[in-house]
Design a protein around this motif. Structure first.
Motif, PDB file in Angstrom:
ATOM      1  N   GLU A   4      47.133  37.259  41.434  1.00 11.75           N
ATOM      2  CA  GLU A   4      47.405  38.621  40.297  1.00 11.75           C
ATOM      3  C   GLU A   4      46.070  38.854  40.170  1.00 11.75           C
ATOM      4  O   GLU A   4      45.007  39.066  40.794  1.00 11.75           O
ATOM      5  CB  GLU A   4      47.311  37.447  38.914  1.00 11.75           C
ATOM      6  N   ALA A   5      46.047  40.481  39.346  1.00 12.36           N
ATOM      7  CA  ALA A   5      44.898  41.386  39.248  1.00 12.36           C
ATOM      8  C   ALA A   5      43.788  40.853  38.892  1.00 12.36           C
ATOM      9  O   ALA A   5      43.038  41.387  39.435  1.00 12.36           O
ATOM     10  CB  ALA A   5      45.904  42.662  38.908  1.00 12.36           C
ATOM     11  N   ALA A   6      43.698  40.352  38.276  1.00  7.98           N
ATOM     12  CA  ALA A   6      42.442  39.601  37.668  1.00  7.98           C
ATOM     13  C   ALA A   6      41.764  39.066  39.254  1.00  7.98           C
ATOM     14  O   ALA A   6      40.626  39.381  39.026  1.00  7.98           O
ATOM     15  CB  ALA A   6      42.547  38.792  36.374  1.00  7.98           C
ATOM     16  N   TRP A   8      42.589  39.741  42.488  1.00 11.67           N
ATOM     17  CA  TRP A   8      42.225  40.568  43.354  1.00 11.67           C
ATOM     18  C   TRP A   8      40.788  41.379  42.790  1.00 11.67           C
ATOM     19  O   TRP A   8      39.689  41.703  43.737  1.00 11.67           O
ATOM     20  CB  TRP A   8      42.970  41.415  43.751  1.00 11.67           C
ATOM     21  N   ASP A   9      40.516  41.642  41.338  1.00  4.29           N
ATOM     22  CA  ASP A   9      39.352  42.656  41.087  1.00  4.29           C
ATOM     23  C   ASP A   9      38.260  41.282  41.136  1.00  4.29           C
ATOM     24  O   ASP A   9      37.427  41.991  41.590  1.00  4.29           O
ATOM     25  CB  ASP A   9      39.879  42.669  39.604  1.00  4.29           C
ATOM     26  N   GLY A  10      38.524  39.964  40.591  1.00  5.61           N
ATOM     27  CA  GLY A  10      37.612  38.910  40.594  1.00  5.61           C
ATOM     28  C   GLY A  10      36.735  39.271  42.580  1.00  5.61           C
ATOM     29  O   GLY A  10      35.879  38.793  43.049  1.00  5.61           O
ATOM     30  N   VAL A  12      37.467  41.209  44.941  1.00  3.24           N
ATOM     31  CA  VAL A  12      36.617  42.235  45.288  1.00  3.24           C
ATOM     32  C   VAL A  12      34.949  42.835  44.725  1.00  3.24           C
ATOM     33  O   VAL A  12      34.257  42.292  45.680  1.00  3.24           O
ATOM     34  CB  VAL A  12      37.198  43.342  44.798  1.00  3.24           C
ATOM     35  N   GLU A  13      35.103  42.266  42.777  1.00  2.00           N
ATOM     36  CA  GLU A  13      33.624  42.213  42.536  1.00  2.00           C
ATOM     37  C   GLU A  13      32.235  41.519  43.682  1.00  2.00           C
ATOM     38  O   GLU A  13      31.961  41.449  43.521  1.00  2.00           O
ATOM     39  CB  GLU A  13      34.029  41.913  41.388  1.00  2.00           C
ATOM     40  N   ARG A  16      31.852  42.112  46.836  1.00  2.00           N
ATOM     41  CA  ARG A  16      30.575  43.868  46.800  1.00  2.00           C
ATOM     42  C   ARG A  16      29.722  43.251  46.159  1.00  2.00           C
ATOM     43  O   ARG A  16      28.074  43.848  46.990  1.00  2.00           O
ATOM     44  CB  ARG A  16      31.197  44.770  45.755  1.00  2.00           C
ATOM     45  N   VAL A  22      36.201  42.282  52.077  1.00  2.00           N
ATOM     46  CA  VAL A  22      37.302  41.313  51.236  1.00  2.00           C
ATOM     47  C   VAL A  22      37.884  40.283  52.656  1.00  2.00           C
ATOM     48  O   VAL A  22      38.027  38.814  52.238  1.00  2.00           O
ATOM     49  CB  VAL A  22      38.737  41.749  51.114  1.00  2.00           C
ATOM     50  N   ARG A  46      41.545  31.655  44.190  1.00  2.00           N
ATOM     51  CA  ARG A  46      41.403  31.463  42.523  1.00  2.00           C
ATOM     52  C   ARG A  46      40.767  30.196  42.460  1.00  2.00           C
ATOM     53  O   ARG A  46      39.921  30.552  41.683  1.00  2.00           O
ATOM     54  CB  ARG A  46      43.193  30.825  41.836  1.00  2.00           C
ATOM     55  N   VAL A  49      36.757  32.112  43.070  1.00  2.00           N
ATOM     56  CA  VAL A  49      36.602  32.921  42.392  1.00  2.00           C
ATOM     57  C   VAL A  49      36.413  31.984  40.850  1.00  2.00           C
ATOM     58  O   VAL A  49      35.095  32.736  40.573  1.00  2.00           O
ATOM     59  CB  VAL A  49      38.128  34.237  42.280  1.00  2.00           C
TER      60      VAL A  49
END
Length: 67
Positions: A4-6, A8-10, A12-13, A16, A22, A46, A49
């Motif tokens: 889910e997008a959330a 992926w965002d997590g 990537v964060e 970083r 990644v 999942r 993250v």
């Protein structure tokens, strides 16, 4: 890998913050599937993250600042 997008965002964060790509992070997680009690890389990501950000969260009873 499907996420889910959330998540992926997590991911990537986290990459970083940890100063890795990644891809490098996913390779590490793939090697820890048993440790993370995950049957697939998607599940491992999942779990990772969620665990990463839970660890970073304030202790119980302490509220986050509201926006």
């Amino acid at each position: 890998m499907r996420l889910e997008a959330a998540f992926w965002d997590g991911l990537v964060e986290i990459a970083r913050r940890e100063e890795v790509t990644v891809g490098t992070l996913c390779t590490r997680l793939a090697g820890e599937l048993e440790t993370l009690s995950a049957g697939s890389l998607s599940s491992a990501v999942r779990v990772y993250v969620l665990s990463y950000f839970r660890t970073a969260a304030p202790p119980p009873g302490r509220r986050l600042a509201r926006r």
